[in-house]
Design a protein around this motif. Structure first.
Motif, PDB file in Angstrom:
ATOM      1  N   ALA A   1       1.131  -1.137   0.349  1.00 27.71           N
ATOM      2  CA  ALA A   1       0.241  -0.033  -0.278  1.00 27.71           C
ATOM      3  C   ALA A   1       0.626   1.394   0.006  1.00 27.71           C
ATOM      4  O   ALA A   1       0.525   2.179  -0.581  1.00 27.71           O
ATOM      5  N   PRO A   2       1.736   1.631   0.813  1.00 27.97           N
ATOM      6  CA  PRO A   2       3.020   2.364   0.634  1.00 27.97           C
ATOM      7  C   PRO A   2       3.637   2.423  -1.095  1.00 27.97           C
ATOM      8  O   PRO A   2       3.480   3.604  -0.893  1.00 27.97           O
ATOM      9  N   GLN A   3       3.568   1.768  -1.126  1.00 27.74           N
ATOM     10  CA  GLN A   3       4.217   1.714  -2.647  1.00 27.74           C
ATOM     11  C   GLN A   3       3.053   2.501  -3.570  1.00 27.74           C
ATOM     12  O   GLN A   3       3.730   3.337  -4.191  1.00 27.74           O
ATOM     13  N   LEU A   4       2.241   1.927  -3.470  1.00 25.09           N
ATOM     14  CA  LEU A   4       0.741   2.475  -4.423  1.00 25.09           C
ATOM     15  C   LEU A   4       0.314   3.479  -4.254  1.00 25.09           C
ATOM     16  O   LEU A   4      -0.384   4.470  -4.707  1.00 25.09           O
ATOM     17  N   ALA A   5       0.392   3.993  -2.632  1.00 22.49           N
ATOM     18  CA  ALA A   5      -0.239   5.384  -2.538  1.00 22.49           C
ATOM     19  C   ALA A   5       1.449   6.573  -2.869  1.00 22.49           C
ATOM     20  O   ALA A   5       0.574   7.433  -3.394  1.00 22.49           O
TER      21      ALA A   5
ATOM     22  N   LEU B   1      -6.721   6.989  -2.638  1.00 25.59           N
ATOM     23  CA  LEU B   1      -7.380   6.008  -3.952  1.00 25.59           C
ATOM     24  C   LEU B   1      -8.848   7.264  -3.691  1.00 25.59           C
ATOM     25  O   LEU B   1      -8.503   7.869  -4.883  1.00 25.59           O
ATOM     26  N   ASP B   2      -8.787   8.242  -2.551  1.00 26.72           N
ATOM     27  CA  ASP B   2     -10.189   8.788  -2.763  1.00 26.72           C
ATOM     28  C   ASP B   2      -9.163  10.018  -2.944  1.00 26.72           C
ATOM     29  O   ASP B   2     -10.226  10.881  -4.374  1.00 26.72           O
ATOM     30  N   LEU B   3      -8.070  10.368  -2.836  1.00 26.98           N
ATOM     31  CA  LEU B   3      -8.000  11.825  -3.680  1.00 26.98           C
ATOM     32  C   LEU B   3      -7.244  11.662  -5.269  1.00 26.98           C
ATOM     33  O   LEU B   3      -7.413  12.641  -6.141  1.00 26.98           O
ATOM     34  N   LEU B   4      -6.646  10.036  -5.532  1.00 27.88           N
ATOM     35  CA  LEU B   4      -6.979  10.266  -6.806  1.00 27.88           C
ATOM     36  C   LEU B   4      -8.588  10.340  -8.066  1.00 27.88           C
ATOM     37  O   LEU B   4      -8.137  10.991  -8.846  1.00 27.88           O
ATOM     38  N   ARG B   5      -9.283   9.858  -6.914  1.00 24.87           N
ATOM     39  CA  ARG B   5     -10.540  10.058  -7.935  1.00 24.87           C
ATOM     40  C   ARG B   5     -11.029  11.341  -7.783  1.00 24.87           C
ATOM     41  O   ARG B   5     -11.423  11.874  -9.021  1.00 24.87           O
ATOM     42  N   LEU B   6     -10.753  12.544  -6.766  1.00 28.83           N
ATOM     43  CA  LEU B   6     -10.991  14.355  -6.774  1.00 28.83           C
ATOM     44  C   LEU B   6     -10.181  14.219  -7.984  1.00 28.83           C
ATOM     45  O   LEU B   6     -10.735  15.467  -9.176  1.00 28.83           O
ATOM     46  N   PHE B   7      -9.115  14.074  -8.408  1.00 32.54           N
ATOM     47  CA  PHE B   7      -8.313  14.361  -9.431  1.00 32.54           C
ATOM     48  C   PHE B   7      -8.734  13.710 -10.700  1.00 32.54           C
ATOM     49  O   PHE B   7      -8.698  14.672 -11.946  1.00 32.54           O
ATOM     50  N   ALA B   8      -9.803  12.516 -10.869  1.00 32.36           N
ATOM     51  CA  ALA B   8      -9.907  12.059 -11.715  1.00 32.36           C
ATOM     52  C   ALA B   8     -11.793  13.354 -12.188  1.00 32.36           C
ATOM     53  O   ALA B   8     -11.972  13.349 -13.051  1.00 32.36           O
TER      54      ALA B   8
ATOM     55  N   LYS C   1      -6.012  -2.108  -3.652  1.00 27.32           N
ATOM     56  CA  LYS C   1      -5.583  -2.294  -3.000  1.00 27.32           C
ATOM     57  C   LYS C   1      -5.364  -1.750  -1.928  1.00 27.32           C
ATOM     58  O   LYS C   1      -5.255  -2.062  -0.166  1.00 27.32           O
ATOM     59  N   LEU C   2      -5.524  -0.265  -1.853  1.00 26.89           N
ATOM     60  CA  LEU C   2      -5.735   0.938  -0.733  1.00 26.89           C
ATOM     61  C   LEU C   2      -6.966   0.924  -0.018  1.00 26.89           C
ATOM     62  O   LEU C   2      -6.556   1.223   1.294  1.00 26.89           O
ATOM     63  N   SER C   3      -7.828  -0.285  -0.908  1.00 25.27           N
ATOM     64  CA  SER C   3      -9.067   0.257   0.221  1.00 25.27           C
ATOM     65  C   SER C   3      -8.759  -0.446   1.347  1.00 25.27           C
ATOM     66  O   SER C   3      -8.282  -1.607   2.118  1.00 25.27           O
TER      67      SER C   3
ATOM     68  N   LEU D   1      -8.371   4.741 -11.986  1.00 23.28           N
ATOM     69  CA  LEU D   1      -8.726   4.283 -10.870  1.00 23.28           C
ATOM     70  C   LEU D   1      -8.768   2.550 -11.140  1.00 23.28           C
ATOM     71  O   LEU D   1     -10.009   2.362 -10.302  1.00 23.28           O
ATOM     72  N   THR D   2      -9.276   2.395 -12.561  1.00 25.76           N
ATOM     73  CA  THR D   2      -9.758   0.610 -12.384  1.00 25.76           C
ATOM     74  C   THR D   2      -8.513  -0.353 -12.299  1.00 25.76           C
ATOM     75  O   THR D   2      -9.188  -1.538 -12.683  1.00 25.76           O
ATOM     76  N   LEU D   3      -7.634   0.482 -12.475  1.00 23.86           N
ATOM     77  CA  LEU D   3      -6.757  -1.207 -12.061  1.00 23.86           C
ATOM     78  C   LEU D   3      -6.712  -1.979 -10.590  1.00 23.86           C
ATOM     79  O   LEU D   3      -7.258  -1.409  -9.484  1.00 23.86           O
TER      80      LEU D   3
END
Length: 260
Positions: A26-30, A66-73, A56-58, A49-51
């Motif tokens: 998770a740290p690496q994905l973040a 993940l919420d931040l990525l959704r905000l940028f989308a 795994k961040l959930s 977001l669909t990856l």
């Protein structure tokens, strides 16, 4: 130019997708989310977001990434401020990116963007700072084209890159396209029926024209035959008159007997 930008977006998405697939923690994905949302040339995030890897961040302490990525989308700087308490703090590059995305969102609804509205949405305090941002960070980057109107205090948008579609927008677009497809199929069927009717009428007209021409030809033949027949009878009649005249001329005349 637009094709180059789209190609660059596709290349970056493929690059980050490959990196995400190779990560497990998770740290690496973040950290990857942080890198993607800070990248100066990436403006599309819905595919990331669909990856499966990012799911795994959930449920982890990094779920806010993940919420931040959704905000940028789908979101804007104003949306971030409304939810900043539950989201990671932004780096300067991320702030600039959200401002750029906010301009694109505003340009979706209108092509005339008042300076006052832009300064409020982008958290800019003066016109000079706003115009510098629009020129250096938006127009030079190629995401928008337009004209700065200082007299009317507005930005006239001539072109703006599209943003990611939200799930609701995507559903609406699919429904709209489905309706359009149904209408097109119905129209195509009507056109085909019209063509079929026109072909039928053309054949009928050709048949009627042929019948008419045949009747005309028969009438011509009948008239010609009648004329030929009448001409022969007249010739015979005139010949008979001549023969009678000749017979009368050669026949000897009877002499009158003297009275007894």
């Amino acid at each position: 130019m637009a094709m180059d930008a789209e190609r660059r977006q596709a290349e970056l998405i493929a690059q980050f997708s490959a990196q995400a697939a190779a990560l497990s923690s998770a740290p690496q994905l973040a950290a990857l989310v942080l890198e993607a949302t800070s990248h100066p040339a990436l403006f599309a995030f819905s595919e990331l977001l669909t990856l499966p890897a990012l799911s795994k961040l959930s449920g982890t302490q990094y779920a806010s990434s993940l919420d931040l990525l959704r905000l940028f989308a789908y979101g804007t700087l104003k949306d971030y401020k409304s939810n900043s308490g539950s989201l990671p703090a932004l780096l300067p590059d991320q702030v600039r990116k959200l401002k750029q995305l906010s301009v694109l969102t505003l340009a979706e609804s209108t092509k005339i963007l008042p300076y006052d509205q832009l300064m409020q949405e982008l958290d800019v305090s003066n016109v000079r700072e706003l115009e510098d941002f629009l020129i250096n960070e938006c127009m030079y980057s190629g995401i928008v084209r337009g004209k700065l109107d200082q007299l009317r205090r507005c930005f006239e948008v001539q072109f703006a890159a599209g943003r990611d579609l939200t799930p609701d927008q995507l559903t609406n677009m699919i429904e709209t396209l489905s309706d359009w497809l149904g209408t097109s199929d119905s129209l195509l069927h009507q056109i085909q029926e019209k063509i079929k009717w026109a072909d039928t009428m053309s054949e009928v007209n050709k048949k009627h024209q042929k019948e008419f021409e045949d009747r005309v030809e028969e009438a011509k033949k009948s008239i010609k035959a009648d004329i030929d027949l009448r001409g022969h009878d007249d010739f015979l009649s005139e010949s008979g008159g001549i023969m009678d005249f000749e017979e009368d001329r050669v026949r000897p005349k009877r002499r009158r007997q003297p009275p007894a």
